[in-house]
Design a protein around this motif. Structure first.
Motif, PDB file in Angstrom:
ATOM      1  N   SER A  37      -1.805  -3.282 -15.966  1.00  0.00           N
ATOM      2  CA  SER A  37      -0.622  -2.924 -15.172  1.00  0.00           C
ATOM      3  C   SER A  37      -0.771  -3.533 -13.786  1.00  0.00           C
ATOM      4  O   SER A  37      -1.843  -4.023 -13.425  1.00  0.00           O
ATOM      5  CB  SER A  37      -0.545  -1.415 -14.995  1.00  0.00           C
ATOM      6  OG  SER A  37      -0.175  -0.793 -16.183  1.00  0.00           O
ATOM      7  N   ALA A  38       0.288  -3.414 -13.008  1.00  0.00           N
ATOM      8  CA  ALA A  38       0.199  -3.771 -11.586  1.00  0.00           C
ATOM      9  C   ALA A  38      -0.686  -2.742 -10.881  1.00  0.00           C
ATOM     10  O   ALA A  38      -0.860  -1.621 -11.379  1.00  0.00           O
ATOM     11  CB  ALA A  38       1.603  -3.737 -10.996  1.00  0.00           C
ATOM     12  N   THR A  43       4.790  -1.575  -8.494  1.00  0.00           N
ATOM     13  CA  THR A  43       6.117  -1.774  -9.092  1.00  0.00           C
ATOM     14  C   THR A  43       7.179  -1.017  -8.303  1.00  0.00           C
ATOM     15  O   THR A  43       8.266  -1.546  -8.043  1.00  0.00           O
ATOM     16  CB  THR A  43       6.113  -1.339 -10.582  1.00  0.00           C
ATOM     17  OG1 THR A  43       4.949  -1.888 -11.196  1.00  0.00           O
ATOM     18  CG2 THR A  43       7.351  -1.814 -11.309  1.00  0.00           C
ATOM     19  N   GLU A 126       2.494  -7.356 -12.107  1.00  0.00           N
ATOM     20  CA  GLU A 126       1.506  -7.605 -13.168  1.00  0.00           C
ATOM     21  C   GLU A 126       0.934  -9.020 -13.046  1.00  0.00           C
ATOM     22  O   GLU A 126      -0.215  -9.252 -13.416  1.00  0.00           O
ATOM     23  CB  GLU A 126       2.151  -7.392 -14.541  1.00  0.00           C
ATOM     24  CG  GLU A 126       2.090  -5.966 -15.090  1.00  0.00           C
ATOM     25  CD  GLU A 126       2.904  -4.921 -14.336  1.00  0.00           C
ATOM     26  OE1 GLU A 126       3.746  -5.315 -13.496  1.00  0.00           O
ATOM     27  OE2 GLU A 126       2.699  -3.717 -14.569  1.00  0.00           O
ATOM     28  N   PHE A 192       4.018  -4.859 -19.564  1.00  0.00           N
ATOM     29  CA  PHE A 192       5.335  -4.554 -19.009  1.00  0.00           C
ATOM     30  C   PHE A 192       6.274  -5.766 -18.985  1.00  0.00           C
ATOM     31  O   PHE A 192       7.480  -5.619 -19.019  1.00  0.00           O
ATOM     32  CB  PHE A 192       5.118  -3.964 -17.604  1.00  0.00           C
ATOM     33  CG  PHE A 192       6.289  -3.730 -16.713  1.00  0.00           C
ATOM     34  CD1 PHE A 192       7.296  -2.851 -17.065  1.00  0.00           C
ATOM     35  CD2 PHE A 192       6.361  -4.351 -15.457  1.00  0.00           C
ATOM     36  CE1 PHE A 192       8.354  -2.587 -16.183  1.00  0.00           C
ATOM     37  CE2 PHE A 192       7.398  -4.101 -14.577  1.00  0.00           C
ATOM     38  CZ  PHE A 192       8.406  -3.214 -14.953  1.00  0.00           C
ATOM     39  N   ARG A 206      10.193   0.959 -17.269  1.00  0.00           N
ATOM     40  CA  ARG A 206       9.108   1.551 -16.486  1.00  0.00           C
ATOM     41  C   ARG A 206       8.048   2.174 -17.399  1.00  0.00           C
ATOM     42  O   ARG A 206       8.364   2.793 -18.405  1.00  0.00           O
ATOM     43  CB  ARG A 206       9.655   2.603 -15.517  1.00  0.00           C
ATOM     44  CG  ARG A 206      10.540   2.036 -14.415  1.00  0.00           C
ATOM     45  CD  ARG A 206       9.902   0.892 -13.641  1.00  0.00           C
ATOM     46  NE  ARG A 206       8.600   1.195 -13.085  1.00  0.00           N
ATOM     47  CZ  ARG A 206       8.398   1.773 -11.895  1.00  0.00           C
ATOM     48  NH1 ARG A 206       9.428   2.084 -11.151  1.00  0.00           N
ATOM     49  NH2 ARG A 206       7.173   2.000 -11.458  1.00  0.00           N
ATOM     50  N   GLY A 207       6.810   1.980 -16.999  1.00  0.00           N
ATOM     51  CA  GLY A 207       5.691   2.492 -17.809  1.00  0.00           C
ATOM     52  C   GLY A 207       5.417   1.630 -19.031  1.00  0.00           C
ATOM     53  O   GLY A 207       4.635   2.004 -19.906  1.00  0.00           O
ATOM     54  N   GLY A 208       6.057   0.459 -19.094  1.00  0.00           N
ATOM     55  CA  GLY A 208       6.045  -0.347 -20.320  1.00  0.00           C
ATOM     56  C   GLY A 208       4.742  -1.043 -20.673  1.00  0.00           C
ATOM     57  O   GLY A 208       4.652  -1.654 -21.747  1.00  0.00           O
ATOM     58  N   SER A 209       3.721  -0.949 -19.827  1.00  0.00           N
ATOM     59  CA  SER A 209       2.454  -1.617 -20.189  1.00  0.00           C
ATOM     60  C   SER A 209       1.817  -0.995 -21.428  1.00  0.00           C
ATOM     61  O   SER A 209       1.147  -1.684 -22.192  1.00  0.00           O
ATOM     62  CB  SER A 209       1.446  -1.531 -19.048  1.00  0.00           C
ATOM     63  OG  SER A 209       1.899  -2.286 -17.976  1.00  0.00           O
ATOM     64  N   ASP A 210       2.019   0.318 -21.617  1.00  0.00           N
ATOM     65  CA  ASP A 210       1.504   0.961 -22.834  1.00  0.00           C
ATOM     66  C   ASP A 210       2.166   0.318 -24.055  1.00  0.00           C
ATOM     67  O   ASP A 210       1.519   0.051 -25.069  1.00  0.00           O
ATOM     68  CB  ASP A 210       1.850   2.458 -22.863  1.00  0.00           C
ATOM     69  CG  ASP A 210       1.278   3.225 -21.691  1.00  0.00           C
ATOM     70  OD1 ASP A 210       0.180   2.880 -21.241  1.00  0.00           O
ATOM     71  OD2 ASP A 210       1.949   4.178 -21.240  1.00  0.00           O
TER      72      ASP A 210
END
Ligand code: ADP
Ligand code: ASP
Ligand code: MG
Length: 408
Positions: A37-38, A43, A126, A192, A206-210
């Motif tokens: 993530s960043a 973000t 990121e 993300f 948002r939160g999309g790295s998972d």
């Protein structure tokens, strides 16, 4: 191979990135793909500065860029020192900040930000973290290799919340990532972020790295996906609200995804689907205590009546009241057909003989929804409500629309 994803707080400063390097070093034999993530808070700061620039506050926006520059360069200096390699990386980071400043200026000239330009700006977080982390890993003799997420994470052009194209992602992952893993390299990719087939930058929401971690894991047939975060695992409640919440050692896939969609921020709501389909186990682990067991999300976890409680704010409640509903059939079908037409998903529904209340998360199409729903009855809208949900596989999820905003 495995996928190891580090969230914002797990790469938030130099000591956190140092810990991440230690975790990856221990996993080199398992061929990790690292998704990052960043740096925590970046973000939010990027989106804020884009909005400031677009609303004519260019000086504030440029100040935002400079604050981020200072933070990233400080972390870089702590991790990399001042040798020639470090100077190269600092030059690379500086160039990204110059580009950010130019983007902010462009937005201020245009006087508005499109979802496409917001994605271009949000994605820089990121990019910055992955450049920094690759350099830090290399300096610590971890053979890291930077991957451009846009070269693998192919999506549609729904900027702000783009739909991943799983077949294309699998194809590209095979071409771009697999050869690196086979050569003993450690690929590092920003989560993300994605790109359309034409190479235009998108984000997964948002939160999309998972979600990225899960999509990459599915594309590469990973043995396991590890989500490294700042809590001991999935807990029985949000620890910021219930400080003595307990760690759930094993949780079923369906419970975990219900919890995520009802507000357990520890996982992005869509995360598990790609991993579930292939039966890939997902663990949630604390990067500050890597020796902990964390939470394992698996099919064979015990069934419980109530596993956890979750809460979500910013929910919109839409009520449709109509005496015509009384004893009529097909009424609910007509209501849902309207939500479907406006591409809005409904979370919680409560019905009585003459009224239906529905909650939605995404109110982007609210106005046109209300126009169409008004043909069926009186429509009222309550914004900024919340949902409290009890989740357990042995009972249907019980979700209660909360009438007052959930003040914290
Ligand atoms: P990351 O930056 O690692 O992605 P997030 O901030 O997105 O981390 O998610 C982790 C946070 O989720 C925790 O710090 C915690 O406050 C919050 N959270 C909410 N509900 C839960 C829950 N049921 N279990 C664990 N964490 C939760
Ligand atoms: N950096 C992105 C965000 O804050 C994605 C993520 O961290 O999962 O939303
Ligand atoms: Mg997160």
């Amino acid at each position: 191979m495995i996928v190891a994803k580090f969230g914002g707080t797990s790469v938030g400063d130099a000591p956190a990135i140092e810990r991440a390097a230690g975790i990856i070093r221990d996993r080199v034999p398992r061929q990790p793909l690292v998704v990052v993530s960043a740096l925590g808070g970046t973000t939010n700061a990027l989106i804020a500065l884009a909005e400031q620039a677009a609303s004519g506050q260019l000086i504030l926006a440029i100040r935002g860029v400079e604050a981020l520059r200072e933070r990233h360069l400080k972390v870089a200096a702590e991790l990399l020192g001042t040798d020639a390699d470090a100077t190269d990386v600092i030059g690379e980071l500086s160039a990204i900040f110059d580009e950010l400043a130019a983007l902010a200026e462009a937005l201020s000239v245009l006087g508005h930000a499109t979802t496409r330009s917001l994605d271009a700006i949000a994605a820089k977080g990121e990019l910055l973290s992955s450049v920094l982390i690759v350099a830090a890993f290399l300096k610590r003799d971890i053979p890291a290799e930077l991957i451009d997420p846009g070269s693998v994470m192919i999506t549609g052009d729904e900027f702000g919340k783009a739909e991943p194209r799983t077949d294309r992602i699998a194809e590209r992952a095979g071409q771009v990532i697999r050869p690196l893993l086979a050569a003993g390299r450690i690929p590092v990719v920003g989560g993300f972020v994605g790109a359309t087939e034409h190479g235009i930058t998108t984000t997964l929401g948002r939160g999309g790295s998972d979600y990225s971690a899960s999509l990459f894991g599915a594309a590469l047939g990973a043995e396991a996906i590890e989500i490294w975060t700042d809590v001991d695992g999935m807990l029985t409640a949000d620890p910021r609200v219930v400080p003595d919440a307990l760690v759930i050692q094993r949780i079923r896939f369906d419970e975990a995804s219900e919890l995520a969609s009802f507000g357990a921020k520890v996982l992005h709501p869509s995360t598990i689907a790609p991993a579930v389909r292939l039966g890939i186990p997902v663990s949630i682990l604390n990067s500050r205590r890597p020796e902990g067991q964390g939470t394992l999300i698996a099919f064979d976890a015990p069934r419980r009546a109530v596993t956890a409680i979750a809460g979500k704010e910013g929910v919109t409640v839409v009520k449709v009241r109509s005496p015509r509903m009384l004893l009529a059939h097909g009424f609910l079908a007509r209501i849902f057909e309207i939500f479907d037409r406006h591409r809005t998903s409904v979370d919680v529904v409560a019905t009585s003989e003459i009224s239906v209340s529905l909650t939605i998360d995404d109110a982007r199409h609210l106005e046109s929804l209300v126009v169409d729903l008004s043909q069926l009855g009186d429509v009222s809208v309550e914004r900024n409500r919340g949902i409290v949900a009890l989740v357990g596989a042995d009972s249907a999820p019980i979700a209660l629309p909360w009438r007052a905003p959930l003040g914290r």
